[in-house]
Write a protein that holds these residues in place. Structure first.
Motif, PDB file in Angstrom:
ATOM      1  N   HIS A  42      45.757  43.546  30.714  1.00 31.33           N
ATOM      2  CA  HIS A  42      44.650  42.695  31.251  1.00 31.33           C
ATOM      3  C   HIS A  42      44.889  41.146  30.836  1.00 31.33           C
ATOM      4  CE1 HIS A  42      40.799  41.620  32.848  1.00 31.33           C
ATOM      5  NE2 HIS A  42      40.436  41.014  31.643  1.00 31.33           N
ATOM      6  N   PHE A  43      45.485  41.038  29.712  1.00 29.18           N
ATOM      7  CA  PHE A  43      45.704  39.630  29.409  1.00 29.18           C
ATOM      8  C   PHE A  43      46.705  38.897  30.422  1.00 29.18           C
ATOM      9  CE2 PHE A  43      48.798  36.784  27.466  1.00 29.18           C
ATOM     10  CZ  PHE A  43      48.375  35.781  26.882  1.00 29.18           C
ATOM     11  N   PHE A  44      47.943  39.673  30.715  1.00 34.67           N
ATOM     12  CA  PHE A  44      48.827  39.296  31.632  1.00 34.67           C
ATOM     13  C   PHE A  44      48.181  39.202  33.069  1.00 34.67           C
ATOM     14  CE2 PHE A  44      51.769  40.653  28.419  1.00 34.67           C
ATOM     15  CZ  PHE A  44      52.410  39.509  28.011  1.00 34.67           C
ATOM     16  N   TYR A  45      47.492  40.071  33.456  1.00 36.31           N
ATOM     17  CA  TYR A  45      46.715  39.852  34.692  1.00 36.31           C
ATOM     18  C   TYR A  45      46.064  38.658  35.050  1.00 36.31           C
ATOM     19  CZ  TYR A  45      44.471  41.533  38.780  1.00 36.31           C
ATOM     20  OH  TYR A  45      44.147  41.694  40.137  1.00 36.31           O
ATOM     21  N   ARG A  46      45.265  38.206  33.765  1.00 31.51           N
ATOM     22  CA  ARG A  46      44.526  37.191  33.947  1.00 31.51           C
ATOM     23  C   ARG A  46      45.355  35.773  34.076  1.00 31.51           C
ATOM     24  NH1 ARG A  46      40.122  36.946  29.104  1.00 31.51           N
ATOM     25  NH2 ARG A  46      39.678  35.104  30.048  1.00 31.51           N
ATOM     26  N   ILE A  47      46.427  35.976  33.533  1.00 33.35           N
ATOM     27  CA  ILE A  47      47.157  34.659  33.777  1.00 33.35           C
ATOM     28  C   ILE A  47      48.453  34.783  34.727  1.00 33.35           C
ATOM     29  CG2 ILE A  47      47.099  34.064  31.192  1.00 33.35           C
ATOM     30  CD1 ILE A  47      50.065  35.304  30.806  1.00 33.35           C
ATOM     31  N   ARG A  48      47.770  35.860  35.845  1.00 36.52           N
ATOM     32  CA  ARG A  48      48.437  35.764  37.055  1.00 36.52           C
ATOM     33  C   ARG A  48      50.033  36.415  37.023  1.00 36.52           C
ATOM     34  NH1 ARG A  48      46.159  31.224  41.143  1.00 36.52           N
ATOM     35  NH2 ARG A  48      43.858  31.724  40.534  1.00 36.52           N
ATOM     36  N   LEU A  49      50.299  37.075  35.820  1.00 31.64           N
ATOM     37  CA  LEU A  49      51.569  37.712  35.770  1.00 31.64           C
ATOM     38  C   LEU A  49      51.314  39.025  36.105  1.00 31.64           C
ATOM     39  CD1 LEU A  49      53.418  36.064  32.446  1.00 31.64           C
ATOM     40  CD2 LEU A  49      53.759  35.611  34.928  1.00 31.64           C
ATOM     41  N   TYR A  50      51.193  39.515  37.524  1.00 40.16           N
ATOM     42  CA  TYR A  50      50.776  40.681  37.913  1.00 40.16           C
ATOM     43  C   TYR A  50      51.904  41.861  37.925  1.00 40.16           C
ATOM     44  CZ  TYR A  50      47.155  37.611  40.010  1.00 40.16           C
ATOM     45  OH  TYR A  50      46.129  36.686  40.268  1.00 40.16           O
ATOM     46  N   LEU A  51      52.886  41.488  38.258  1.00 37.70           N
ATOM     47  CA  LEU A  51      53.905  42.434  38.150  1.00 37.70           C
ATOM     48  C   LEU A  51      54.182  43.085  36.801  1.00 37.70           C
ATOM     49  CD1 LEU A  51      56.103  44.068  39.517  1.00 37.70           C
ATOM     50  CD2 LEU A  51      57.723  42.403  39.351  1.00 37.70           C
ATOM     51  N   GLU A  67      44.901  56.498  33.775  1.00 38.86           N
ATOM     52  CA  GLU A  67      45.306  54.982  34.631  1.00 38.86           C
ATOM     53  C   GLU A  67      44.296  54.243  34.690  1.00 38.86           C
ATOM     54  OE1 GLU A  67      46.948  53.861  39.210  1.00 38.86           O
ATOM     55  OE2 GLU A  67      46.990  56.134  38.558  1.00 38.86           O
ATOM     56  N   ILE A  68      44.322  52.838  34.119  1.00 38.22           N
ATOM     57  CA  ILE A  68      43.413  51.992  34.275  1.00 38.22           C
ATOM     58  C   ILE A  68      44.139  50.690  34.770  1.00 38.22           C
ATOM     59  CG2 ILE A  68      41.938  50.259  32.677  1.00 38.22           C
ATOM     60  CD1 ILE A  68      42.173  52.341  30.490  1.00 38.22           C
ATOM     61  N   HIS A  69      43.597  50.297  35.886  1.00 39.95           N
ATOM     62  CA  HIS A  69      44.317  48.977  36.502  1.00 39.95           C
ATOM     63  C   HIS A  69      43.944  47.747  35.621  1.00 39.95           C
ATOM     64  CE1 HIS A  69      44.977  45.768  39.422  1.00 39.95           C
ATOM     65  NE2 HIS A  69      45.533  47.001  40.245  1.00 39.95           N
ATOM     66  N   PRO A  70      45.070  46.809  35.436  1.00 43.29           N
ATOM     67  CA  PRO A  70      44.653  45.831  34.601  1.00 43.29           C
ATOM     68  C   PRO A  70      43.560  44.831  35.075  1.00 43.29           C
ATOM     69  CG  PRO A  70      47.069  45.641  35.706  1.00 43.29           C
ATOM     70  CD  PRO A  70      46.460  46.849  36.130  1.00 43.29           C
ATOM     71  N   GLY A  71      43.488  44.866  36.501  1.00 45.45           N
ATOM     72  CA  GLY A  71      42.451  43.934  36.784  1.00 45.45           C
ATOM     73  C   GLY A  71      40.946  44.418  36.634  1.00 45.45           C
ATOM     74  N   ALA A  72      40.803  45.769  36.038  1.00 41.11           N
ATOM     75  CA  ALA A  72      39.299  46.132  35.658  1.00 41.11           C
ATOM     76  C   ALA A  72      38.836  45.289  34.517  1.00 41.11           C
ATOM     77  CB  ALA A  72      39.306  47.730  35.372  1.00 41.11           C
ATOM     78  N   GLN A  73      37.552  45.371  34.657  1.00 33.89           N
ATOM     79  CA  GLN A  73      37.003  44.442  33.363  1.00 33.89           C
ATOM     80  C   GLN A  73      36.168  45.663  32.323  1.00 33.89           C
ATOM     81  OE1 GLN A  73      34.850  40.796  34.493  1.00 33.89           O
ATOM     82  NE2 GLN A  73      35.723  41.066  36.427  1.00 33.89           N
ATOM     83  N   ILE A  74      36.635  45.550  31.040  1.00 35.31           N
ATOM     84  CA  ILE A  74      36.072  46.564  30.134  1.00 35.31           C
ATOM     85  C   ILE A  74      35.603  45.920  29.090  1.00 35.31           C
ATOM     86  CG2 ILE A  74      36.674  48.719  28.956  1.00 35.31           C
ATOM     87  CD1 ILE A  74      39.018  49.542  31.078  1.00 35.31           C
ATOM     88  N   GLY A  75      34.565  46.383  28.608  1.00 34.60           N
ATOM     89  CA  GLY A  75      33.660  45.767  27.273  1.00 34.60           C
ATOM     90  C   GLY A  75      34.593  46.706  26.109  1.00 34.60           C
ATOM     91  N   LYS A  76      33.701  46.529  25.053  1.00 34.60           N
ATOM     92  CA  LYS A  76      33.907  47.025  23.949  1.00 34.60           C
ATOM     93  C   LYS A  76      33.380  48.401  23.542  1.00 34.60           C
ATOM     94  CE  LYS A  76      30.151  44.339  21.552  1.00 34.60           C
ATOM     95  NZ  LYS A  76      29.906  43.356  20.491  1.00 34.60           N
TER      96      LYS A  76
END
Length: 225
Positions: A42-51, A67-76
């Protein structure tokens, strides 16, 4: 991120009676491992390193079966118990202290663009095999019963069961606050069954109608005699 991972680890200790130590939770719980891979991806997804994000996500899926897509937003404080077959889509949003059991899906319903996956509130329980499909909200403190298919919005403090999912307002007392989080009801067995209740009501009404008919027929025969 590390504080969030600590909350995820604490969730295992609080909600799974099988865990005996912190080291067991760290080494033997694929749900925690999947969240670890997700948070890096998710960190890399946020900085647009999608691949790169998708590659890390796929590595996590390979090792955990989750399977968790890196674009999902997940809390604590998330607890994915067992977790095999869990799928969480790209635009899904998950609040804090949510519990997800094996085979659950937070998915979409088509090829539409934009928001297409559900938003899950805080302290929600998604039971084994449940499917929550579409861009709607499941409110805080709600519970999705095992095998349910939820296709529309669920208010807070409700239980959903069946296919398609039906909302059944819980008749027990409200959940108590414990250390800034709600006391989570993890019972997946003693859930209301509205279909069974309706069938039982129909059976009773049919029996009452048959008794009434028999009584009327008896009175008619008595009048003829």
């Amino acid at each position: 991120m590390w504080d969030t991972i600590k909350e995820d680890l604490k969730a295992i200790r609080e909600r799974d009676p099988a865990v005996r130590s912190w080291i067991e939770a760290v080494l033997c719980y694929p749900g925690l491992h999947a969240l670890f891979f997700y948070r890096i991806a998710h960190f890399f997804y946020r900085i647009r390193l999608y691949l790169l994000a998708r590659m890390i996500s796929n590595i996590g899926r390979f090792f955990t079966g989750i399977e968790i897509h890196p674009g999902a937003q997940i809390g604590k404080g998330i607890f994915i118990d067992h977790g095999m077959g869990v799928v969480i889509g790209e635009t899904a949003e998950i609040g804090d202290y949510v519990t997800i059991y094996q085979g659950a899906t937070l998915g979409g319903t088509g090829k539409e663009k934009g928001k297409r996956h559900p938003t899950i509130g805080n302290n929600v329980v998604i039971s084994s095999g449940a499917k929550v499909l579409g861009p709607f909200t499941v409110g805080d403190n709600s519970k999705i019963g095992a095998g349910s298919v939820v296709l529309k919005e669920v208010p807070s403090d409700c239980t959903v069961v069946g296919v398609p999912g039906r909302i059944v307002v819980k008749d027990n007392k409200k959940l108590k606050c414990v250390d800034k989080r709600e006391e989570i009801d993890l019972d997946q067995v003693r859930l209301p069954d509205p279909v069974f209740q309706e069938i039982e009501c129909m059976k009773k009404r049919i029996a009452d109608l048959e008794d009434y008919i028999y009584k009327m027929e008896g009175d008619a025969k008595h009048d003829i005699v």
